[in-house]
Design a protein around this motif. Sequence first.
Motif, mmCIF file in Angstrom:
data_model
loop_
_atom_site.group_PDB
_atom_site.id
_atom_site.type_symbol
_atom_site.label_atom_id
_atom_site.label_comp_id
_atom_site.label_asym_id
_atom_site.label_seq_id
_atom_site.Cartn_x
_atom_site.Cartn_y
_atom_site.Cartn_z
ATOM 1 N N MET A 113 12.262 -63.838 17.375
ATOM 2 C CA MET A 113 10.983 -63.144 17.350
ATOM 3 C C MET A 113 10.587 -62.546 18.707
ATOM 4 S SD MET A 113 10.656 -63.539 14.218
ATOM 5 C CE MET A 113 9.184 -62.572 14.089
ATOM 6 N N ALA A 114 11.468 -62.622 19.690
ATOM 7 C CA ALA A 114 11.148 -62.171 21.045
ATOM 8 C C ALA A 114 10.845 -60.676 21.161
ATOM 9 C CB ALA A 114 12.262 -62.569 22.009
ATOM 10 N N PRO A 115 11.594 -59.799 20.498
ATOM 11 C CA PRO A 115 11.270 -58.372 20.644
ATOM 12 C C PRO A 115 9.907 -58.048 20.047
ATOM 13 C CG PRO A 115 13.472 -58.652 19.724
ATOM 14 C CD PRO A 115 12.802 -59.996 19.696
ATOM 15 N N GLY A 116 9.300 -57.021 20.535
ATOM 16 C CA GLY A 116 8.018 -56.588 20.003
ATOM 17 C C GLY A 116 8.136 -55.984 18.608
ATOM 18 N N ASP A 117 9.366 -55.684 18.211
ATOM 19 C CA ASP A 117 9.604 -55.054 16.908
ATOM 20 C C ASP A 117 10.722 -55.779 16.162
ATOM 21 O OD1 ASP A 117 11.588 -54.333 18.701
ATOM 22 O OD2 ASP A 117 11.790 -52.294 17.914
ATOM 23 N N PRO A 118 10.489 -57.038 15.754
ATOM 24 C CA PRO A 118 11.561 -57.782 15.071
ATOM 25 C C PRO A 118 12.038 -57.047 13.819
ATOM 26 C CG PRO A 118 9.676 -59.213 15.521
ATOM 27 C CD PRO A 118 9.257 -57.817 15.840
ATOM 28 N N SER A 119 13.343 -57.103 13.609
ATOM 29 C CA SER A 119 13.951 -56.465 12.441
ATOM 30 C C SER A 119 13.916 -57.422 11.253
ATOM 31 C CB SER A 119 15.402 -56.103 12.757
ATOM 32 O OG SER A 119 16.184 -57.290 12.850
ATOM 33 N N PRO A 120 14.223 -56.927 10.060
ATOM 34 C CA PRO A 120 14.324 -57.828 8.905
ATOM 35 C C PRO A 120 15.340 -58.955 9.150
ATOM 36 C CG PRO A 120 14.198 -55.571 8.138
ATOM 37 C CD PRO A 120 14.327 -55.518 9.642
ATOM 38 N N GLN A 121 16.441 -58.640 9.812
ATOM 39 C CA GLN A 121 17.443 -59.677 10.126
ATOM 40 C C GLN A 121 16.861 -60.706 11.094
ATOM 41 O OE1 GLN A 121 20.273 -60.361 8.714
ATOM 42 N NE2 GLN A 121 20.766 -62.039 10.072
ATOM 43 N N ASP A 122 16.065 -60.272 12.033
ATOM 44 C CA ASP A 122 15.423 -61.201 12.977
ATOM 45 C C ASP A 122 14.533 -62.194 12.224
ATOM 46 O OD1 ASP A 122 16.657 -59.741 15.020
ATOM 47 O OD2 ASP A 122 14.857 -58.566 15.459
ATOM 48 N N TYR A 123 13.790 -61.696 11.243
ATOM 49 C CA TYR A 123 12.934 -62.574 10.436
ATOM 50 C C TYR A 123 13.768 -63.573 9.634
ATOM 51 C CZ TYR A 123 8.711 -59.919 11.533
ATOM 52 O OH TYR A 123 7.652 -59.336 12.185
ATOM 53 N N LYS A 124 14.912 -63.127 9.124
ATOM 54 C CA LYS A 124 15.795 -64.028 8.369
ATOM 55 C C LYS A 124 16.331 -65.143 9.257
ATOM 56 C CE LYS A 124 17.391 -60.607 5.036
ATOM 57 N NZ LYS A 124 18.547 -59.794 4.595
ATOM 58 N N VAL A 125 16.746 -64.797 10.476
ATOM 59 C CA VAL A 125 17.265 -65.800 11.409
ATOM 60 C C VAL A 125 16.169 -66.814 11.741
ATOM 61 C CG1 VAL A 125 18.112 -66.147 13.782
ATOM 62 C CG2 VAL A 125 19.081 -64.318 12.361
ATOM 63 N N ALA A 126 14.970 -66.329 12.012
ATOM 64 C CA ALA A 126 13.858 -67.232 12.326
ATOM 65 C C ALA A 126 13.552 -68.147 11.134
ATOM 66 C CB ALA A 126 12.614 -66.430 12.717
ATOM 67 N N ALA A 127 13.581 -67.604 9.934
ATOM 68 C CA ALA A 127 13.300 -68.408 8.733
ATOM 69 C C ALA A 127 14.343 -69.507 8.557
ATOM 70 C CB ALA A 127 13.248 -67.516 7.499
ATOM 71 N N LYS A 128 15.603 -69.187 8.773
ATOM 72 C CA LYS A 128 16.668 -70.184 8.656
ATOM 73 C C LYS A 128 16.471 -71.291 9.692
ATOM 74 C CE LYS A 128 20.486 -72.022 7.247
ATOM 75 N NZ LYS A 128 20.470 -72.828 6.043
ATOM 76 N N ALA A 129 16.134 -70.912 10.916
ATOM 77 C CA ALA A 129 15.897 -71.912 11.962
ATOM 78 C C ALA A 129 14.690 -72.782 11.621
ATOM 79 C CB ALA A 129 15.718 -71.227 13.317
ATOM 80 N N ARG A 130 13.672 -72.195 11.012
ATOM 81 C CA ARG A 130 12.494 -72.979 10.603
ATOM 82 C C ARG A 130 12.856 -74.000 9.530
ATOM 83 N NH1 ARG A 130 9.803 -67.747 11.149
ATOM 84 N NH2 ARG A 130 8.541 -67.831 13.029
ATOM 85 N N GLU A 131 13.757 -73.617 8.611
ATOM 86 C CA GLU A 131 14.207 -74.553 7.574
ATOM 87 C C GLU A 131 14.918 -75.752 8.206
ATOM 88 O OE1 GLU A 131 16.741 -72.684 4.680
ATOM 89 O OE2 GLU A 131 15.299 -71.079 4.315
ATOM 90 N N ILE A 132 15.808 -75.468 9.130
ATOM 91 C CA ILE A 132 16.554 -76.544 9.805
ATOM 92 C C ILE A 132 15.599 -77.422 10.602
ATOM 93 C CG2 ILE A 132 18.291 -77.015 11.587
ATOM 94 C CD1 ILE A 132 19.679 -74.376 10.607
ATOM 95 N N LYS A 133 14.632 -76.794 11.263
ATOM 96 C CA LYS A 133 13.639 -77.540 12.037
ATOM 97 C C LYS A 133 12.827 -78.461 11.128
ATOM 98 C CE LYS A 133 9.517 -76.786 14.861
ATOM 99 N NZ LYS A 133 8.646 -75.774 15.487
ATOM 100 N N ALA A 134 12.424 -77.976 9.972
ATOM 101 C CA ALA A 134 11.643 -78.789 9.031
ATOM 102 C C ALA A 134 12.447 -79.989 8.552
ATOM 103 C CB ALA A 134 11.196 -77.937 7.848
ATOM 104 N N GLN A 135 13.733 -79.797 8.300
ATOM 105 C CA GLN A 135 14.587 -80.914 7.889
ATOM 106 C C GLN A 135 14.675 -81.960 8.998
ATOM 107 O OE1 GLN A 135 18.263 -78.969 6.898
ATOM 108 N NE2 GLN A 135 17.536 -78.300 4.894
ATOM 109 N N ALA A 136 14.815 -81.503 10.233
ATOM 110 C CA ALA A 136 14.901 -82.434 11.363
ATOM 111 C C ALA A 136 13.572 -83.161 11.568
ATOM 112 C CB ALA A 136 15.311 -81.687 12.631
ATOM 113 N N GLN A 137 12.465 -82.463 11.401
ATOM 114 C CA GLN A 137 11.152 -83.098 11.532
ATOM 115 C C GLN A 137 10.960 -84.141 10.443
ATOM 116 O OE1 GLN A 137 8.868 -79.429 11.546
ATOM 117 N NE2 GLN A 137 8.316 -79.744 13.700
ATOM 118 N N SER A 138 11.448 -83.859 9.264
ATOM 119 C CA SER A 138 11.369 -84.822 8.172
ATOM 120 C C SER A 138 12.164 -86.085 8.512
ATOM 121 C CB SER A 138 11.897 -84.186 6.885
ATOM 122 O OG SER A 138 11.881 -85.112 5.837
#
Length: 132
Positions: free
Chosen positions: A94-119
């Motif tokens: 999410m660092a660029p001021g203009d994230p691409s659709p692929q950037d959003y997908k990468v962030a979403a995947k990382a959020r899923e992994i993070k949620a599993q680890a938090q669990s």
Amino acid sequence: MIRSVSFGSLYSNFLQQNNNQQKQDLINKNYSEIYAHEQAHKSAGGALAGSIVIEKNADGIPVGGHVDIKMPTLNPDNPQKTIDEANIVIRSAMAPGDPSPQDYKVAAKAREIKAQAQSMLTTRGRKLNVMG
């Protein structure tokens, strides 16, 4: 001997030079914009980020780019490490001021992994004491 040059050839040369300059201007503009976007990913990704790759079309005009990033794996022995690395990946995506659709997908995947680890961390904190 005097050589005559037709207006048609002069105009043709002018158009060719003008087209070359326009192409070079487009190359420079696209490269600068794409590089800045990818550099934002790389800077935020730190050691997890790879090299910047600029992709060009058949005419040599930059049309896209990417920076590979190491997606964290769920580490049952150290879920906090997974969370920390996922946060880096999210920030990088999410660092660029203009994230691409692929950037959003990468962030979403990382959020899923993070949620599993938090669990995992939460579950560890709630272990029952069956002895007492």
